[in-house]
Enzyme design. Structure first.
Site, mmCIF file in Angstrom:
data_model
loop_
_atom_site.group_PDB
_atom_site.id
_atom_site.type_symbol
_atom_site.label_atom_id
_atom_site.label_comp_id
_atom_site.label_asym_id
_atom_site.label_seq_id
_atom_site.Cartn_x
_atom_site.Cartn_y
_atom_site.Cartn_z
ATOM 1 N N LYS A 190 27.914 -42.507 112.719
ATOM 2 C CA LYS A 190 27.692 -43.646 112.657
ATOM 3 C C LYS A 190 28.437 -44.864 111.615
ATOM 4 O O LYS A 190 29.569 -44.367 111.377
ATOM 5 C CB LYS A 190 26.114 -43.627 111.983
ATOM 6 C CG LYS A 190 25.013 -42.975 112.749
ATOM 7 C CD LYS A 190 24.658 -43.922 113.887
ATOM 8 C CE LYS A 190 23.779 -43.316 115.039
ATOM 9 N NZ LYS A 190 22.736 -42.571 114.719
HETATM 10 C C1 PLP Z 1 21.553 -42.028 115.217
HETATM 11 C C2 PLP Z 1 20.376 -42.524 115.666
HETATM 12 C C3 PLP Z 1 19.016 -41.996 115.352
HETATM 13 C C4 PLP Z 1 18.837 -40.901 114.369
HETATM 14 O O1 PLP Z 1 19.616 -40.633 113.272
HETATM 15 P P1 PLP Z 1 19.996 -39.228 112.790
HETATM 16 O O2 PLP Z 1 20.558 -39.428 111.526
HETATM 17 O O3 PLP Z 1 21.001 -38.633 113.689
HETATM 18 O O4 PLP Z 1 18.800 -38.413 112.592
HETATM 19 C C5 PLP Z 1 17.914 -42.767 115.454
HETATM 20 N N1 PLP Z 1 18.079 -43.706 116.465
HETATM 21 C C6 PLP Z 1 18.888 -44.361 116.951
HETATM 22 C C7 PLP Z 1 18.942 -45.354 117.657
HETATM 23 C C8 PLP Z 1 20.333 -43.858 116.474
HETATM 24 O O5 PLP Z 1 21.303 -44.073 117.252
#
Ligand code: PLP
Length: 376
Positions: A190
């Site tokens: 991210k």
């Molecule tokens: C990455 C992501 C999540 C979940 O995040 P995690 O920290 O991996 O649990 C939820 N929704 C979207 C759209 C994402 O891209």
């Protein structure tokens, strides 16, 4: 070191090392600690919200937010079909039924007119709608200007999945500040990372207080550990919060690098017929991933052709999320679909977008794209 060019690799360096070392030496290797409190305060400030609770993942943040809306067996939650599976999984954890809505082909974000139609038909069937969960797709905010009044008129809370959108904005307001609460993710790929983590932010201080309590096994303030309901072990650790604080210092710089890369792509593809960048007009996007959409008839080539060409040079690309209504795990789910998500899945391609790419890597990457286009 690998020469592979990744889609969105973690961008960590000396600042992160110094923050982590400081936290470790301070003796706060225990789960709680001062870094955690500061990280929550700083992310709340950055997202323009009053309160925050740091948790072990974005998925956990979504789960807690949905519980706070009363999502559970016998209720439905409206989610976009085009999303990462976490959005729909979090709905399932509560026992609620996810109902899928298609997307706006220009941005990939939830189609607000369809949400309106769906809310009408659910209410006609006397279904209790616990929440609508828009996703800020690839770091571009959903159309909250239209969505929020529509949901407010229907009396349905909005829980924003802003997992991809920290640092983005919509008409000058920060991602994370829309709806009753918003979930952020600090997963490895991210825009900022704690190597794994997330946060729930909201203006509703009581909501955050309750989610913090649920995230620590619903432990009552008693020395003997009193529990009157089922909680979760969802808290982020103090050490990882320190890593997050270092990343947050660098957020604007990292967004600027991703934006420059997106501008390079825009230039590269400007002369290529039948190719556009997803959500190109959105100046508030954090440019987490740059995604092109290829019309194979106009372009004379497909997204898969380019993926193969780049893959041959050890350059990673990826299709956009496979829509939830096509996933075996959600077979038989209800939805309101137009085909827009399926078309983006067929014709979209996410290109390397990370802020840690070196100038040499960017040259190699853009050179390879140019070579592909020149040969057409
Ligand atoms: C990455 C992501 C999540 C979940 O995040 P995690 O920290 O991996 O649990 C939820 N929704 C979207 C759209 C994402 O891209």
């Amino acid at each position: 070191m690998s020469t592979r060019i990744h889609l969105s690799a973690p961008d960590v360096g000396p600042l992160e090392e110094s923050y982590l070392t400081r936290a470790l030496r301070s003796g706060w290797a225990a789960p709680a600690g001062p870094e955690l409190d500061e990280f929550e305060r700083e992310v709340a400030e950055r997202t323009g919200t009053r309160a925050a609770v740091a948790v072990s993942s974005g998925t956990a943040a979504l789960h807690l937010a949905l519980l706070s809306t009363g999502a559970g067996p016998g209720t439905v939650v409206v989610v976009p079909s085009l999303t990462f599976v976490a959005t729909a999984n979090a709905v399932r954890y509560t026992g609620a039924e996810p109902v899928f809505v298609d997307c706006d082909p220009e941005t990939g974000n939830i189609d607000v007119a369809l949400v309106g139609d769906l809310l009408d038909s659910m209410r006609a069937q006397r279904r209790r709608i616990a929440a609508v969960v828009p996703v800020d797709m690839f770091g571009c905010c959903a159309d909250y200007t239209s969505l929020l009044p529509l949901c407010a008129a229907a009396g349905v809370p909005v829980v924003a999945d802003a997992a991809e959108a920290l640092g983005a904005s919509h008409h000058g307001r920060p991602a994370g500040s829309f709806g009753r609460a918003a979930a952020l993710s600090f997963n490895g790929n991210k825009i900022i990372t704690t190597s794994g983590g997330g946060m729930l932010v909201s203006d509703d201080v009581d909501l955050i207080r309750r989610c913090r309590y649920l995230s620590t096994q619903a432990r009552q303030p008693a020395v003997h550990y009193e529990h009157s309901e089922t909680g979760y072990n969802y808290r982020l650790s103090n050490l990882l919060a320190a890593l997050g604080r270092a990343q947050l210092r660098r957020l604007d710089g990292m967004i600027a690098r991703r934006r420059r890369l997106r501008e390079r792509y825009a230039k590269l593809f400007a002369a290529a017929p039948g190719v556009r960048l997803l959500a190109e007009g959105d100046a508030g996007a954090n440019c987490w991933l740059s995604v092109i959409v290829v019309d194979p008839v106009q372009a004379g080539w497909t997204a898969q052709d380019l993926a193969r060409h780049l893959g041959g040079a050890d350059i990673e690309t990826r299709p956009v999320w496979k829509p939830m209504h096509l996933q075996p795990a959600f077979a038989g789910s209800r939805g309101l679909l137009t085909g827009a998500a399926e078309r983006l899945f067929a014709h979209g391609l996410a290109l390397p977008s990370g802020s840690s790419l070196t100038e040499d890597q960017i040259d190699r990457l853009t050179g390879r794209v140019k070579q592909f286009l020149d040969r057409r």
